[in-house]
Design a protein around this motif. Structure first.
Motif, PDB file in Angstrom:
ATOM      1  N   LYS A  74      14.152  29.580  49.772  1.00 12.03           N
ATOM      2  CA  LYS A  74      14.307  29.791  48.324  1.00 12.03           C
ATOM      3  C   LYS A  74      13.081  29.296  47.534  1.00 12.03           C
ATOM      4  O   LYS A  74      12.708  29.898  46.524  1.00 12.03           O
ATOM      5  CB  LYS A  74      15.602  29.155  47.810  1.00 12.03           C
ATOM      6  CG  LYS A  74      15.641  27.647  47.885  1.00 12.03           C
ATOM      7  CD  LYS A  74      16.922  27.112  47.265  1.00 12.03           C
ATOM      8  CE  LYS A  74      17.044  25.599  47.256  1.00 12.03           C
ATOM      9  NZ  LYS A  74      15.958  24.739  47.699  1.00 12.03           N
ATOM     10  N   ASP A  75      12.457  28.256  48.011  1.00 15.51           N
ATOM     11  CA  ASP A  75      11.269  27.764  47.297  1.00 15.51           C
ATOM     12  C   ASP A  75      10.092  28.728  47.474  1.00 15.51           C
ATOM     13  O   ASP A  75       9.354  28.998  46.531  1.00 15.51           O
ATOM     14  CB  ASP A  75      10.900  26.358  47.789  1.00 15.51           C
ATOM     15  CG  ASP A  75      11.986  25.363  47.419  1.00 15.51           C
ATOM     16  OD1 ASP A  75      12.444  25.397  46.258  1.00 15.51           O
ATOM     17  OD2 ASP A  75      12.414  24.595  48.294  1.00 15.51           O
ATOM     18  N   MET A  76       9.959  29.233  48.678  1.00 16.17           N
ATOM     19  CA  MET A  76       8.895  30.216  48.941  1.00 16.17           C
ATOM     20  C   MET A  76       9.132  31.456  48.064  1.00 16.17           C
ATOM     21  O   MET A  76       8.206  32.001  47.468  1.00 16.17           O
ATOM     22  CB  MET A  76       8.944  30.558  50.433  1.00 16.17           C
ATOM     23  CG  MET A  76       7.749  31.249  50.967  1.00 16.17           C
ATOM     24  SD  MET A  76       6.259  30.255  50.878  1.00 16.17           S
ATOM     25  CE  MET A  76       5.058  31.540  51.246  1.00 16.17           C
ATOM     26  N   GLN A  77      10.387  31.870  47.987  1.00 18.19           N
ATOM     27  CA  GLN A  77      10.693  33.051  47.164  1.00 18.19           C
ATOM     28  C   GLN A  77      10.394  32.785  45.689  1.00 18.19           C
ATOM     29  O   GLN A  77       9.910  33.658  44.978  1.00 18.19           O
ATOM     30  CB  GLN A  77      12.157  33.453  47.351  1.00 18.19           C
ATOM     31  CG  GLN A  77      12.375  34.063  48.723  1.00 18.19           C
ATOM     32  CD  GLN A  77      13.802  34.541  48.962  1.00 18.19           C
ATOM     33  OE1 GLN A  77      14.688  34.309  48.141  1.00 18.19           O
ATOM     34  NE2 GLN A  77      14.017  35.186  50.080  1.00 18.19           N
ATOM     35  N   ALA A  78      10.679  31.564  45.252  1.00 18.58           N
ATOM     36  CA  ALA A  78      10.404  31.219  43.846  1.00 18.58           C
ATOM     37  C   ALA A  78       8.903  31.281  43.580  1.00 18.58           C
ATOM     38  O   ALA A  78       8.451  31.813  42.554  1.00 18.58           O
ATOM     39  CB  ALA A  78      10.949  29.825  43.535  1.00 18.58           C
ATOM     40  N   TRP A  79       8.123  30.767  44.532  1.00 20.50           N
ATOM     41  CA  TRP A  79       6.649  30.795  44.367  1.00 20.50           C
ATOM     42  C   TRP A  79       6.156  32.244  44.269  1.00 20.50           C
ATOM     43  O   TRP A  79       5.423  32.607  43.357  1.00 20.50           O
ATOM     44  CB  TRP A  79       5.986  30.082  45.548  1.00 20.50           C
ATOM     45  CG  TRP A  79       4.486  30.125  45.522  1.00 20.50           C
ATOM     46  CD1 TRP A  79       3.686  31.155  45.942  1.00 20.50           C
ATOM     47  CD2 TRP A  79       3.598  29.110  45.018  1.00 20.50           C
ATOM     48  NE1 TRP A  79       2.359  30.836  45.753  1.00 20.50           N
ATOM     49  CE2 TRP A  79       2.279  29.597  45.185  1.00 20.50           C
ATOM     50  CE3 TRP A  79       3.789  27.842  44.464  1.00 20.50           C
ATOM     51  CZ2 TRP A  79       1.153  28.855  44.809  1.00 20.50           C
ATOM     52  CZ3 TRP A  79       2.659  27.106  44.086  1.00 20.50           C
ATOM     53  CH2 TRP A  79       1.386  27.605  44.252  1.00 20.50           C
ATOM     54  N   VAL A  80       6.591  33.073  45.238  1.00 16.77           N
ATOM     55  CA  VAL A  80       6.077  34.442  45.303  1.00 16.77           C
ATOM     56  C   VAL A  80       6.536  35.242  44.081  1.00 16.77           C
ATOM     57  O   VAL A  80       5.750  35.990  43.483  1.00 16.77           O
ATOM     58  CB  VAL A  80       6.497  35.136  46.628  1.00 16.77           C
ATOM     59  CG1 VAL A  80       6.107  36.603  46.630  1.00 16.77           C
ATOM     60  CG2 VAL A  80       5.853  34.423  47.819  1.00 16.77           C
ATOM     61  N   SER A  81       7.786  35.038  43.669  1.00 15.40           N
ATOM     62  CA  SER A  81       8.237  35.859  42.525  1.00 15.40           C
ATOM     63  C   SER A  81       7.459  35.499  41.263  1.00 15.40           C
ATOM     64  O   SER A  81       7.157  36.369  40.445  1.00 15.40           O
ATOM     65  CB  SER A  81       9.747  35.784  42.326  1.00 15.40           C
ATOM     66  OG  SER A  81      10.112  34.468  42.095  1.00 15.40           O
ATOM     67  N   GLN A  82       7.058  34.245  41.134  1.00 12.71           N
ATOM     68  CA  GLN A  82       6.217  33.903  39.976  1.00 12.71           C
ATOM     69  C   GLN A  82       4.794  34.428  40.154  1.00 12.71           C
ATOM     70  O   GLN A  82       4.158  34.846  39.190  1.00 12.71           O
ATOM     71  CB  GLN A  82       6.239  32.396  39.748  1.00 12.71           C
ATOM     72  CG  GLN A  82       7.609  31.946  39.220  1.00 12.71           C
ATOM     73  CD  GLN A  82       7.671  30.450  39.000  1.00 12.71           C
ATOM     74  OE1 GLN A  82       6.909  29.894  38.230  1.00 12.71           O
ATOM     75  NE2 GLN A  82       8.568  29.787  39.702  1.00 12.71           N
ATOM     76  N   ALA A  83       4.315  34.415  41.388  1.00 13.56           N
ATOM     77  CA  ALA A  83       2.961  34.964  41.650  1.00 13.56           C
ATOM     78  C   ALA A  83       2.894  36.435  41.237  1.00 13.56           C
ATOM     79  O   ALA A  83       1.894  36.893  40.673  1.00 13.56           O
ATOM     80  CB  ALA A  83       2.616  34.826  43.130  1.00 13.56           C
ATOM     81  N   LEU A  84       3.982  37.154  41.498  1.00 13.53           N
ATOM     82  CA  LEU A  84       3.979  38.592  41.202  1.00 13.53           C
ATOM     83  C   LEU A  84       3.897  38.864  39.699  1.00 13.53           C
ATOM     84  O   LEU A  84       3.500  39.953  39.278  1.00 13.53           O
ATOM     85  CB  LEU A  84       5.231  39.274  41.793  1.00 13.53           C
ATOM     86  CG  LEU A  84       5.384  39.202  43.317  1.00 13.53           C
ATOM     87  CD1 LEU A  84       6.626  39.946  43.788  1.00 13.53           C
ATOM     88  CD2 LEU A  84       4.154  39.753  44.029  1.00 13.53           C
ATOM     89  N   LEU A  85       4.280  37.868  38.902  1.00 16.25           N
ATOM     90  CA  LEU A  85       4.240  38.060  37.449  1.00 16.25           C
ATOM     91  C   LEU A  85       2.864  37.731  36.852  1.00 16.25           C
ATOM     92  O   LEU A  85       2.605  38.032  35.695  1.00 16.25           O
ATOM     93  CB  LEU A  85       5.292  37.168  36.768  1.00 16.25           C
ATOM     94  CG  LEU A  85       6.739  37.418  37.184  1.00 16.25           C
ATOM     95  CD1 LEU A  85       7.675  36.401  36.534  1.00 16.25           C
ATOM     96  CD2 LEU A  85       7.153  38.840  36.792  1.00 16.25           C
ATOM     97  N   GLU A  86       2.013  37.113  37.659  1.00 20.09           N
ATOM     98  CA  GLU A  86       0.699  36.724  37.129  1.00 20.09           C
ATOM     99  C   GLU A  86      -0.225  37.946  37.025  1.00 20.09           C
ATOM    100  O   GLU A  86      -0.107  38.887  37.805  1.00 20.09           O
ATOM    101  CB  GLU A  86       0.043  35.696  38.059  1.00 20.09           C
ATOM    102  CG  GLU A  86       0.751  34.356  38.079  1.00 20.09           C
ATOM    103  CD  GLU A  86       0.157  33.380  39.092  1.00 20.09           C
ATOM    104  OE1 GLU A  86       0.555  32.216  39.076  1.00 20.09           O
ATOM    105  OE2 GLU A  86      -0.701  33.789  39.901  1.00 20.09           O
ATOM    106  N   SER A  87      -1.173  37.869  36.082  1.00 13.42           N
ATOM    107  CA  SER A  87      -2.078  39.024  35.961  1.00 13.42           C
ATOM    108  C   SER A  87      -3.552  38.640  36.122  1.00 13.42           C
ATOM    109  O   SER A  87      -4.414  39.503  36.053  1.00 13.42           O
ATOM    110  CB  SER A  87      -1.852  39.715  34.619  1.00 13.42           C
ATOM    111  OG  SER A  87      -1.954  38.766  33.601  1.00 13.42           O
TER     112      SER A  87
END
Ligand SMILES: N[C@@H](CCC(=O)N[C@@H](CS)C(=O)NCC(=O)O)C(=O)O
Length: 224
Positions: free
Chosen positions: A196-209
């Motif tokens: 779940k922590d890895m998923q939280a990191w990646v999902s926020q990464a995907l929002l970065e521009s």
């Protein structure tokens, strides 16, 4: 407020930040995040306020500054996790520390030719001899760790450890660059992706521009 601040780079690219951040998350402590986007004027303007090396990650806790990802993981283990980020068994701990140290100081081809880039989708880079040797070495280490600890849990050494944090960006790279892996290694990657922590990191990464051109390696077309 417990006075823990982690200064980190943007999630999409900052593999060293991910390692430290993951260990802190596994300690179940609240911490403040100060995100400085890599390769920007903001990073250059602000990094010296926080980091004696000009690099991220850096941990501030009370009056202490801990720079360098592996040192932060070890500090988190000592101060916030009562030692549970390494196994109790001495041989397992030694293996984990060797793996973490090897990741920290080695795998240059993997780090340079396959930069972490969580947003990259089916990106292809040429698998030259150096890169293949690094990937084979990662698979050898994971296979050894998993086969010795499979009865204790699904992480490299059974329970989650600093070794998993050190290799988490490699797991992410294998996904983004579509690296074909032996079954045991693929299963381990799935364990990391499901965290779940890895998923939280990646999902926020995907929002970065933010874009770091130097870390946009490879092409969308398969390469020979
Ligand atoms: N050995 C250091 C490496 C840290 C590092 O290279 N961080 C990169 C971001 S992932 C950085 O701060 N780059 C910014 C720069 O060099 O200007 C560690 O393990 O923390």
């Amino acid at each position: 407020m417990n006075n823990i601040r982690l200064v980190l780079g943007n999630r999409n690219y900052s593999s060293w930040s991910l390692r430290a951040w993951l260990c802190l998350r596994k300690c179940d402590v609240e911490f403040e995040e100060i995100l400085l986007p890599l390769d920007t004027a903001e990073f250059k303007a602000r990094i010296n306020e926080y980091s004696p090396t000009g690099r991220v990650p850096v941990l501030w806790h009370e009056d202490r500054v801990v720079w360098d990802s592996l040192a932060i993981c070890e500090y988190a283990n000592d101060v916030f996790a009562d030692g549970r980020l390494w196994p109790r068994n001495t041989a397992s701990r030694a293996l984990g520390r060797c793996m973490a140290a090897e990741m920290h100081s080695g795998f240059l081809a993997l780090r340079n030719k396959m930069p972490m880039n969580c947003r990259a989708n089916a990106r292809h880079v040429p698998l030259d001899e150096e890169l293949k040797a690094d990937i084979d070495r990662v698979c050898f280490l994971w296979g050894m760790a998993r086969s010795e600890h499979s009865k204790k849990g699904d992480w490299l050494l059974g329970e989650f450890s600093i070794a998993d944090a050190m290799f988490a960006p490699v797991v992410q790279r294998f996904k983004n660059y579509g690296v074909k892996l032996p079954e045991l290694c693929q299963q381990y990657c799935e364990q990391v992706h499901a965290d779940k922590d890895m998923q939280a990191w990646v999902s926020q990464a995907l929002l970065e521009s933010w874009i770091v051109e130097a870390d946009e390696a490879g092409s969308d077309q398969p390469v020979a």
